[in-house]
Design a protein around this motif. Structure first.
Motif, PDB file in Angstrom:
ATOM      1  N   ALA A  13      -7.483 -17.379   5.682  1.00 56.74           N
ATOM      2  CA  ALA A  13      -8.623 -16.980   5.017  1.00 56.74           C
ATOM      3  C   ALA A  13     -10.004 -17.008   5.731  1.00 56.74           C
ATOM      4  O   ALA A  13     -10.599 -15.884   5.859  1.00 56.74           O
ATOM      5  N   TYR A  14      -9.990 -17.923   6.653  1.00 56.49           N
ATOM      6  CA  TYR A  14     -11.240 -18.052   7.539  1.00 56.49           C
ATOM      7  C   TYR A  14     -11.171 -16.949   8.755  1.00 56.49           C
ATOM      8  O   TYR A  14     -11.929 -16.300   8.776  1.00 56.49           O
ATOM      9  N   HIS A  15      -9.889 -16.818   9.331  1.00 53.38           N
ATOM     10  CA  HIS A  15      -9.777 -15.904  10.250  1.00 53.38           C
ATOM     11  C   HIS A  15      -9.751 -14.354   9.484  1.00 53.38           C
ATOM     12  O   HIS A  15     -10.197 -13.531  10.474  1.00 53.38           O
ATOM     13  N   ARG A  16      -9.448 -14.317   8.432  1.00 52.98           N
ATOM     14  CA  ARG A  16      -9.531 -12.915   7.608  1.00 52.98           C
ATOM     15  C   ARG A  16     -11.234 -12.584   7.534  1.00 52.98           C
ATOM     16  O   ARG A  16     -11.676 -11.452   7.984  1.00 52.98           O
ATOM     17  N   TYR A  49      -4.193 -22.735  25.484  1.00 51.45           N
ATOM     18  CA  TYR A  49      -4.386 -21.705  24.183  1.00 51.45           C
ATOM     19  C   TYR A  49      -5.579 -20.909  24.629  1.00 51.45           C
ATOM     20  O   TYR A  49      -5.735 -19.706  24.234  1.00 51.45           O
ATOM     21  N   ALA A  50      -6.626 -21.402  25.827  1.00 52.80           N
ATOM     22  CA  ALA A  50      -7.548 -20.743  25.886  1.00 52.80           C
ATOM     23  C   ALA A  50      -7.323 -19.602  26.681  1.00 52.80           C
ATOM     24  O   ALA A  50      -7.802 -18.268  26.294  1.00 52.80           O
ATOM     25  N   GLN A  51      -6.050 -19.504  27.467  1.00 47.57           N
ATOM     26  CA  GLN A  51      -5.531 -18.637  28.261  1.00 47.57           C
ATOM     27  C   GLN A  51      -4.916 -17.480  27.608  1.00 47.57           C
ATOM     28  O   GLN A  51      -5.223 -16.448  27.518  1.00 47.57           O
ATOM     29  N   ALA A  52      -4.346 -18.146  26.746  1.00 47.42           N
ATOM     30  CA  ALA A  52      -3.614 -17.095  25.500  1.00 47.42           C
ATOM     31  C   ALA A  52      -4.441 -16.492  24.793  1.00 47.42           C
ATOM     32  O   ALA A  52      -4.376 -15.091  24.474  1.00 47.42           O
ATOM     33  N   TRP A  53      -5.724 -17.064  24.182  1.00 51.72           N
ATOM     34  CA  TRP A  53      -6.753 -16.247  23.445  1.00 51.72           C
ATOM     35  C   TRP A  53      -7.436 -15.330  24.230  1.00 51.72           C
ATOM     36  O   TRP A  53      -7.763 -14.265  24.085  1.00 51.72           O
ATOM     37  N   ARG A  54      -7.669 -15.847  25.722  1.00 47.26           N
ATOM     38  CA  ARG A  54      -8.301 -14.912  26.572  1.00 47.26           C
ATOM     39  C   ARG A  54      -7.613 -13.468  26.587  1.00 47.26           C
ATOM     40  O   ARG A  54      -8.119 -12.402  26.712  1.00 47.26           O
ATOM     41  N   ARG A  55      -6.143 -13.584  26.796  1.00 46.81           N
ATOM     42  CA  ARG A  55      -5.488 -12.576  26.944  1.00 46.81           C
ATOM     43  C   ARG A  55      -5.506 -11.525  25.636  1.00 46.81           C
ATOM     44  O   ARG A  55      -5.523 -10.623  25.655  1.00 46.81           O
ATOM     45  N   PHE A  67      -3.758  -9.565  14.685  1.00 47.83           N
ATOM     46  CA  PHE A  67      -3.412 -10.956  15.105  1.00 47.83           C
ATOM     47  C   PHE A  67      -4.101 -12.000  14.495  1.00 47.83           C
ATOM     48  O   PHE A  67      -3.387 -13.066  13.955  1.00 47.83           O
ATOM     49  N   LEU A  68      -5.275 -11.931  14.342  1.00 52.34           N
ATOM     50  CA  LEU A  68      -6.049 -13.015  13.618  1.00 52.34           C
ATOM     51  C   LEU A  68      -5.658 -13.813  12.359  1.00 52.34           C
ATOM     52  O   LEU A  68      -5.349 -14.664  11.988  1.00 52.34           O
ATOM     53  N   VAL A  69      -4.736 -12.692  11.598  1.00 52.82           N
ATOM     54  CA  VAL A  69      -4.402 -13.095  10.202  1.00 52.82           C
ATOM     55  C   VAL A  69      -2.729 -12.891  10.230  1.00 52.82           C
ATOM     56  O   VAL A  69      -2.225 -12.872   9.174  1.00 52.82           O
ATOM     57  N   ASP A  70      -2.237 -12.583  11.193  1.00 53.97           N
ATOM     58  CA  ASP A  70      -0.696 -12.607  11.323  1.00 53.97           C
ATOM     59  C   ASP A  70      -0.171 -13.952  10.868  1.00 53.97           C
ATOM     60  O   ASP A  70      -0.567 -15.181  11.175  1.00 53.97           O
ATOM     61  N   ALA A  77       0.166 -21.003  15.543  1.00 54.06           N
ATOM     62  CA  ALA A  77      -0.123 -22.101  16.479  1.00 54.06           C
ATOM     63  C   ALA A  77      -1.494 -21.812  17.241  1.00 54.06           C
ATOM     64  O   ALA A  77      -2.415 -22.851  17.217  1.00 54.06           O
ATOM     65  N   LEU A  78      -1.956 -20.584  17.723  1.00 56.66           N
ATOM     66  CA  LEU A  78      -3.173 -20.403  18.143  1.00 56.66           C
ATOM     67  C   LEU A  78      -4.306 -20.470  17.375  1.00 56.66           C
ATOM     68  O   LEU A  78      -5.388 -21.070  17.909  1.00 56.66           O
ATOM     69  N   ARG A  79      -4.236 -20.215  15.887  1.00 57.95           N
ATOM     70  CA  ARG A  79      -5.184 -20.511  15.119  1.00 57.95           C
ATOM     71  C   ARG A  79      -5.500 -21.949  15.060  1.00 57.95           C
ATOM     72  O   ARG A  79      -6.608 -22.365  14.644  1.00 57.95           O
ATOM     73  N   GLN A  80      -4.774 -22.731  15.325  1.00 65.56           N
ATOM     74  CA  GLN A  80      -4.963 -24.280  15.452  1.00 65.56           C
ATOM     75  C   GLN A  80      -5.969 -24.601  16.499  1.00 65.56           C
ATOM     76  O   GLN A  80      -6.656 -25.901  16.709  1.00 65.56           O
TER      77      GLN A  80
END
Length: 130
Positions: A13-16, A49-55, A67-70, A77-80
Motif C-alpha cells: 500500500a505504501y509503495h502504491r 539492495y542499493a545496487q538492485a534498486w539503482r538498476r 515493480f513497486l507494487v509487484d 524482498a527489495l521493498r524491505q
C-alpha cells in the motif's frame, strides 16, 4: 493472515502511494538516485539492495512503477530495504497503515480458512487504486 502478511500489505500500500506520487512527479526519482548513489559509495550490508534498486531506477518509468507494487519474491524482498522512505508525508503514511490494519482486522473476523483469507487478501490487493 499473519502479522507478516499485514506488514507486506502495508508495504505494498505504501509503495502504491509512492508509485502514484512518482507518476505525477518523476523528478522525485532524482533524490532517490542520489541517496542510492551515496549508499553504494558507502558500501556496507545494504549494498546489494542499493545496487538492485539503482538498476531498477534505470528501467522505463512504467516498469519501475509496476515493480513497486509487484507481488513477486524479488519485489517483496527489495521493498524491505526501500529507498523511498520519506517520500510520503507522515500523515499519509499513517493513513495508509490505519486503512490496511482495518482491512486486516475485518478479514480476521470472518469465519474463513487461511487459504480463503489469502485469496480474498490477494483480490483486495489487486482491486486497490490510489
Amino acid at each position: 493472515m499473519s502479522l507478516h502478511d499485514l506488514a507486506e500489505e502495508r508495504s505494498i500500500a505504501y509503495h502504491r502511494a509512492v508509485a502514484a506520487r512518482i507518476e505525477r512527479d518523476p523528478s522525485l526519482l532524482e533524490g532517490v538516485r542520489a541517496r542510492l548513489d551515496a549508499t553504494i559509495a558507502a558500501g556496507g550490508r545494504s549494498l546489494p539492495y542499493a545496487q538492485a534498486w539503482r538498476r531498477l531506477l534505470e528501467r522505463p518509468l512504467p516498469e519501475l512503477l509496476a515493480f513497486l507494487v509487484d507481488g513477486g519474491e524479488e519485489a517483496r524482498a527489495l521493498r524491505q530495504s526501500t529507498p523511498f522512505a520519506g517520500l510520503l508525508e507522515p500523515a499519509e503514511r499513517w493513513r495508509i497503515w490505519r486503512e490496511v490494519r482495518a482491512r486486516f482486522e475485518r478479514l480476521e473476523r470472518l469465519p474463513l480458512s487461511d487459504e480463503r483469507r489469502a485469496a480474498i487478501a490477494a483480490t483486495i490487493r489487486g482491486l486497490q487504486v490510489s
